[in-house]
Design a protein around this motif. Structure first.
Motif, PDB file in Angstrom:
ATOM      1  N   GLY A   9       0.753  -1.196   0.249  1.00  0.00           N
ATOM      2  CA  GLY A   9       0.100   0.091   0.104  1.00  0.00           C
ATOM      3  C   GLY A   9       0.859   1.212   0.092  1.00  0.00           C
ATOM      4  O   GLY A   9       0.571   2.202  -0.844  1.00  0.00           O
ATOM      5  N   PHE A  10       2.007   1.217   0.997  1.00  0.00           N
ATOM      6  CA  PHE A  10       2.880   2.437   0.943  1.00  0.00           C
ATOM      7  C   PHE A  10       3.406   2.554  -0.565  1.00  0.00           C
ATOM      8  O   PHE A  10       3.582   3.847  -0.727  1.00  0.00           O
ATOM      9  CB  PHE A  10       3.874   2.298   1.933  1.00  0.00           C
ATOM     10  CG  PHE A  10       4.750   3.286   2.178  1.00  0.00           C
ATOM     11  CD1 PHE A  10       4.269   4.528   2.597  1.00  0.00           C
ATOM     12  CD2 PHE A  10       6.236   3.316   1.892  1.00  0.00           C
ATOM     13  CE1 PHE A  10       5.066   5.520   2.785  1.00  0.00           C
ATOM     14  CE2 PHE A  10       7.017   4.310   2.230  1.00  0.00           C
ATOM     15  CZ  PHE A  10       6.444   5.651   2.487  1.00  0.00           C
ATOM     16  N   ALA A  11       3.712   1.438  -1.409  1.00  0.00           N
ATOM     17  CA  ALA A  11       4.393   1.558  -2.446  1.00  0.00           C
ATOM     18  C   ALA A  11       3.538   2.078  -3.599  1.00  0.00           C
ATOM     19  O   ALA A  11       3.922   2.893  -4.401  1.00  0.00           O
ATOM     20  CB  ALA A  11       4.930   0.198  -2.904  1.00  0.00           C
ATOM     21  N   ARG A  12       2.220   1.818  -3.480  1.00  0.00           N
ATOM     22  CA  ARG A  12       1.249   2.155  -4.444  1.00  0.00           C
ATOM     23  C   ARG A  12       0.786   3.807  -4.190  1.00  0.00           C
ATOM     24  O   ARG A  12       0.853   4.617  -5.142  1.00  0.00           O
ATOM     25  CB  ARG A  12       0.080   1.496  -4.363  1.00  0.00           C
ATOM     26  CG  ARG A  12      -0.144   0.164  -4.929  1.00  0.00           C
ATOM     27  CD  ARG A  12      -1.412  -0.303  -4.979  1.00  0.00           C
ATOM     28  NE  ARG A  12      -2.227  -0.422  -3.712  1.00  0.00           N
ATOM     29  CZ  ARG A  12      -2.255  -1.730  -2.934  1.00  0.00           C
ATOM     30  NH1 ARG A  12      -1.414  -2.803  -3.078  1.00  0.00           N
ATOM     31  NH2 ARG A  12      -2.808  -1.530  -1.847  1.00  0.00           N
ATOM     32  N   ASP A  13       0.776   4.170  -2.868  1.00  0.00           N
ATOM     33  CA  ASP A  13       0.148   5.638  -2.462  1.00  0.00           C
ATOM     34  C   ASP A  13       0.706   5.893  -1.447  1.00  0.00           C
ATOM     35  O   ASP A  13       0.355   6.161  -0.327  1.00  0.00           O
ATOM     36  CB  ASP A  13      -1.248   5.388  -2.595  1.00  0.00           C
ATOM     37  CG  ASP A  13      -2.049   6.910  -2.450  1.00  0.00           C
ATOM     38  OD1 ASP A  13      -1.018   7.901  -2.411  1.00  0.00           O
ATOM     39  OD2 ASP A  13      -3.083   6.877  -2.808  1.00  0.00           O
ATOM     40  N   PRO A  14       2.192   6.453  -1.492  1.00  0.00           N
ATOM     41  CA  PRO A  14       2.801   6.825  -0.100  1.00  0.00           C
ATOM     42  C   PRO A  14       2.123   8.096   0.502  1.00  0.00           C
ATOM     43  O   PRO A  14       2.084   8.211   1.840  1.00  0.00           O
ATOM     44  CB  PRO A  14       4.178   7.224  -0.724  1.00  0.00           C
ATOM     45  CG  PRO A  14       4.159   7.348  -1.883  1.00  0.00           C
ATOM     46  CD  PRO A  14       3.179   6.642  -2.563  1.00  0.00           C
ATOM     47  N   ALA A  15       1.673   8.902  -0.157  1.00  0.00           N
ATOM     48  CA  ALA A  15       0.839  10.017   0.408  1.00  0.00           C
ATOM     49  C   ALA A  15      -0.419   9.696   1.154  1.00  0.00           C
ATOM     50  O   ALA A  15      -0.503  10.359   2.223  1.00  0.00           O
ATOM     51  CB  ALA A  15       0.488  11.097  -0.961  1.00  0.00           C
ATOM     52  N   LEU A  16      -1.481   8.859   0.540  1.00  0.00           N
ATOM     53  CA  LEU A  16      -2.233   8.210   1.456  1.00  0.00           C
ATOM     54  C   LEU A  16      -1.754   7.627   2.804  1.00  0.00           C
ATOM     55  O   LEU A  16      -2.303   8.002   3.925  1.00  0.00           O
ATOM     56  CB  LEU A  16      -3.258   7.247   0.702  1.00  0.00           C
ATOM     57  CG  LEU A  16      -4.143   6.543   1.364  1.00  0.00           C
ATOM     58  CD1 LEU A  16      -5.260   7.388   1.609  1.00  0.00           C
ATOM     59  CD2 LEU A  16      -4.905   5.170   0.639  1.00  0.00           C
ATOM     60  N   VAL A  17      -0.780   6.780   2.635  1.00  0.00           N
ATOM     61  CA  VAL A  17      -0.369   6.192   3.807  1.00  0.00           C
ATOM     62  C   VAL A  17       0.293   7.348   5.014  1.00  0.00           C
ATOM     63  O   VAL A  17       0.010   7.037   6.136  1.00  0.00           O
ATOM     64  CB  VAL A  17       0.677   5.267   3.537  1.00  0.00           C
ATOM     65  CG1 VAL A  17       1.403   4.424   4.689  1.00  0.00           C
ATOM     66  CG2 VAL A  17       0.127   4.182   2.743  1.00  0.00           C
ATOM     67  N   GLN A  18       0.951   8.291   4.442  1.00  0.00           N
ATOM     68  CA  GLN A  18       1.687   9.229   5.187  1.00  0.00           C
ATOM     69  C   GLN A  18       0.635  10.221   5.928  1.00  0.00           C
ATOM     70  O   GLN A  18       0.617  10.311   7.257  1.00  0.00           O
ATOM     71  CB  GLN A  18       2.535  10.154   4.521  1.00  0.00           C
ATOM     72  CG  GLN A  18       4.030   9.411   4.024  1.00  0.00           C
ATOM     73  CD  GLN A  18       4.846   9.248   5.117  1.00  0.00           C
ATOM     74  OE1 GLN A  18       4.570   9.146   6.333  1.00  0.00           O
ATOM     75  NE2 GLN A  18       5.949   9.089   4.732  1.00  0.00           N
ATOM     76  N   GLU A  19      -0.571  10.671   5.287  1.00  0.00           N
ATOM     77  CA  GLU A  19      -1.467  11.115   5.739  1.00  0.00           C
ATOM     78  C   GLU A  19      -2.454  10.335   6.670  1.00  0.00           C
ATOM     79  O   GLU A  19      -2.673  11.039   7.811  1.00  0.00           O
ATOM     80  CB  GLU A  19      -2.643  11.740   4.533  1.00  0.00           C
ATOM     81  CG  GLU A  19      -3.638  12.602   5.194  1.00  0.00           C
ATOM     82  CD  GLU A  19      -3.030  13.815   5.799  1.00  0.00           C
ATOM     83  OE1 GLU A  19      -3.870  14.192   6.751  1.00  0.00           O
ATOM     84  OE2 GLU A  19      -1.813  14.421   5.391  1.00  0.00           O
ATOM     85  N   PHE A  20      -2.601   9.013   6.712  1.00  0.00           N
ATOM     86  CA  PHE A  20      -3.157   8.341   7.579  1.00  0.00           C
ATOM     87  C   PHE A  20      -2.670   8.201   8.831  1.00  0.00           C
ATOM     88  O   PHE A  20      -3.060   8.329   9.830  1.00  0.00           O
ATOM     89  CB  PHE A  20      -3.329   6.851   6.685  1.00  0.00           C
ATOM     90  CG  PHE A  20      -3.902   5.947   7.786  1.00  0.00           C
ATOM     91  CD1 PHE A  20      -5.067   5.783   8.168  1.00  0.00           C
ATOM     92  CD2 PHE A  20      -3.118   4.890   8.539  1.00  0.00           C
ATOM     93  CE1 PHE A  20      -5.832   5.192   8.924  1.00  0.00           C
ATOM     94  CE2 PHE A  20      -3.700   3.805   9.278  1.00  0.00           C
ATOM     95  CZ  PHE A  20      -4.961   4.110   9.619  1.00  0.00           C
TER      96      PHE A  20
END
Length: 230
Positions: free
Chosen positions: A41-52
């Motif tokens: 998930g982090f590889a796909r969308d690091p911005a989403l993961v960081q915001e979460f």
């Protein structure tokens, strides 16, 4: 009896306002675990993961230790033997309650990790995608969280404690996530007494010799008083 080993899970922090995986309407309910708590998930969308995790970090910073956290600190302070706290939680409520030497097997929200060189440093309130590592300067900063599919931290140390403990207690855990769900078997095999303290029975409740059910802020202080009273 000289050594007590305690595993805590999300249930001990729930009454401080930090939701569990299964809470409806909570932070986790808004996302698929695969999207925010896996390396893929982090590889796909690091911005989403960081915001979460920015949101979780902010939520944890506002939370306060509750009576269950404080009771475990009292146990560690007043018990004449060793009290080891292992937690699946990534908040710092145990530490803010005064507990020492907590083993965070799933990492910590207040820590950042370089995916390239393994360097750790205190996490800022907000982590951004592509943030550089202070040590190697590569843009590979990530939350210092053990995601699904990754190896939990301190496992050798934890198993050593389970093999030498006299009493094992699990507080606020679902019994659904391994290896933590198997800790009661390890402690039982070593001859330890076992007890589960939980809001409701876990998936591994049948493996415990004793149980206490109810809110952690009630059951944990009551249990600590009983242990200290002998």
């Amino acid at each position: 009896m000289t050594k007590i080993t305690i595993l805590t899970g999300a249930g001990i922090s729930a009454e401080s306002g930090l939701g569990t995986f299964r809470d409806e309407g909570g932070l986790w309910a808004q996302h698929r675990i695969e999207d925010v708590a896996t390396p893929e998930g982090f590889a796909r969308d690091p911005a989403l993961v960081q915001e979460f995790y920015n949101m979780r970090r902010a939520q944890a910073a506002e939370a306060q230790p509750n009576a269950a956290h404080l009771a475990l600190t009292q146990l560690q302070t007043d018990w004449p033997g060793e009290v080891v706290i292992v937690t699946q939680n990534v908040d710092d409520l145990h530490e803010r309650a005064g507990t020492q030497g907590v083993l965070h097997m799933h990492g910590r929200l207040d820590s950042a990790l370089c995916a390239a060189c393994g360097h750790r440093w205190p996490a800022p309130a907000r982590m951004e995608p592509g943030a550089p590592c202070p040590a190697c300067h590569r843009p590979t900063a990530r939350p210092d969280i053990v995601w699904f599919g990754e190896m939990p931290y301190f496992m050798d140390e934890i198993f050593d404690h389970l093999a030498t403990t006299d009493l094992f207690a699990a507080i606020g855990t679902s019994g659904q996530v391994y290896p933590a769900a198997g800790f009661v078997q390890e402690a039982t095999a070593a001859g330890a007494q076992t007890i589960e303290l939980n809001l409701e029975p876990s998936a591994t409740v049948s493996r415990f010799a004793q149980t206490r059910f109810g809110p952690a802020t009630q059951t944990v202080p009551e249990w600590v008083r009983a242990v200290l009273a002998g």
